[in-house]
Design an enzyme around this catalytic site. Structure first.
Site, PDB file in Angstrom:
ATOM      1  CG  ASP A 309      -2.418  -1.275  -5.310  1.00  0.00           C
ATOM      2  OD1 ASP A 309      -1.372  -1.740  -5.798  1.00  0.00           O
ATOM      3  OD2 ASP A 309      -3.535  -1.823  -5.476  1.00  0.00           O
ATOM      4  CG  HIS A 310       4.732   0.143  -5.976  1.00  0.00           C
ATOM      5  ND1 HIS A 310       4.792   1.095  -6.972  1.00  0.00           N
ATOM      6  CD2 HIS A 310       5.983   0.081  -5.457  1.00  0.00           C
ATOM      7  CE1 HIS A 310       6.024   1.574  -7.051  1.00  0.00           C
ATOM      8  NE2 HIS A 310       6.764   0.972  -6.147  1.00  0.00           N
ATOM      9  NE  ARG A 311      -2.559  -4.145  -7.335  1.00  0.00           N
ATOM     10  CZ  ARG A 311      -3.741  -4.736  -7.131  1.00  0.00           C
ATOM     11  NH1 ARG A 311      -4.042  -5.854  -7.773  1.00  0.00           N
ATOM     12  NH2 ARG A 311      -4.606  -4.221  -6.267  1.00  0.00           N
TER      13      ARG A 311
END
Length: 339
Positions: A309-311
């Site tokens: 998850d790039h968040r």
């Protein structure tokens, strides 16, 4: 005076005058203004408000917005903006899938109802792909020494009723790497703006069944020896294939491993098992020619793909985490010693 990135200088009087030109809408700004009091500096006025043109844009300070306007003025003077205002139109959002065409017009069709499991998988995958910005890091691990250990101990394992597999080593390698990089065993609470870091290590292992893909969870992987993990994995996978797994067997995972090596392929990009934030995909290991110490030698290389998850993590974080897994697969003594 306001300096622009193009080397031009715009004074406040020109800026104030140019703000009346609606062609600045093309710069991505909406402008609302009143005449400023005489002698007052433009940037100090409360009655001159610059806002992002697109709804949902980031709020910026007055100085930043003035800088953007100045950049737009330079573009306007050089003829780089259109003569007429550009009408902003919202992008289409897909809340539901559009209607399908009538396939019968091209030939015979058959409608098959989705099973409960396939419907659940479809809903979960759609949720994950919609909510999570996925990014995937690829690497390869030299598992020549690890596979040699498995082969040397295969007969002794069978005598004890055990089939030694690569997956149990993958689980231990991932658990050790997760201890060093706990972000990848977390979940994101977007509403609260918090990262929930779990201080336990329950790993899901994707199991292919005739009914679809099911992910049972093995608990406390970091605390169990390799042989115990292998036994538990075999028992749980068999229970899943027979349709005897309980709901509790499928809950509580913090990280997932999916190994498609037995089915072939050179790699895959797995979808994260929401609400987890990462998943490790493994393809088939193959013997390849590798240069070592200036000589070409055959080595067994295992392709891995880490989707996360790039968040919650950046590319560098993903690379370091993947490297921590690869390092242990290439030095299996670290897995056995728990390092």
């Amino acid at each position: 005076l306001i300096n622009t990135s193009r080397g031009a200088v715009v004074n406040e009087a020109d800026l104030h005058e140019a703000l009346k030109d609606r062609r600045l809408a093309g710069a991505g700004l909406d402008v609302f203004e009143q005449e400023p009091p005489e002698g007052s500096p433009l940037l100090g006025l409360d009655n001159v408000v610059l806002t992002p043109h697109a709804a949902g844009g980031d709020l910026r300070s007055r100085d930043e917005m003035a800088q953007s306007a100045a950049e737009a003025i330079v573009s306007l003077a050089r003829g780089e903006w259109p003569a007429e205002p550009v009408a902003a139109k919202p992008l289409k959002t897909i809340g539901a899938e559009p209607p399908l065409p009538k396939f019968e017009q091209w030939g015979p069709v058959e409608r098959q109802p989705l099973s409960h499991l396939r419907r659940t998988i479809a809903e979960r995958m759609t949720l994950s792909a919609t909510v999570i910005p996925h990014v995937t890091h690829f690497d390869r691990a030299d598992v020549t020494d690890l596979e040699a250990i498995i082969r040397r101990n295969a007969d002794a394992a069978r005598e004890r009723g055990l089939a030694l597999t690569l997956t149990s080593f993958l689980m231990k390698a991932a658990a050790l790497a997760l201890a060093e990089h706990p972000t990848f065993t977390a979940s994101l609470d977007a509403a609260a703006g918090e990262l929930i870091v779990k201080r336990y290590c329950h790993l899901g292992v994707a199991v292919a069944t005739e009914r679809g893909l099911i992910v049972p969870v093995i608990r406390d992987v970091d605390q169990k020896p390799l042989v115990e993990l292998q036994k538990e994995l075999a028992t749980l996978a068999q229970r899943v294939r027979e349709g005897k797994a309980t709901l509790e067997d499928l809950r509580g995972g913090t990280f997932t491993i999916t190994n498609i090596g037995a089915l072939g392929g050179t790699g895959a990009i797995p979808i994260i098992n929401y609400p987890e934030v990462a998943i490790l995909g493994v393809a088939r290991a193959r013997e390849e020619a590798v240069v070592r110490d200036g000589r070409i030698v055959p080595r067994t290389l295992l392709p891995i793909s880490l989707t996360f998850d790039h968040r919650v993590a950046d590319g560098a974080d993903g690379a370091r985490f993947a490297t921590a897994i690869v390092r242990r697969l290439e030095r299996p003594e670290q897995i056995l010693l728990g390092w």
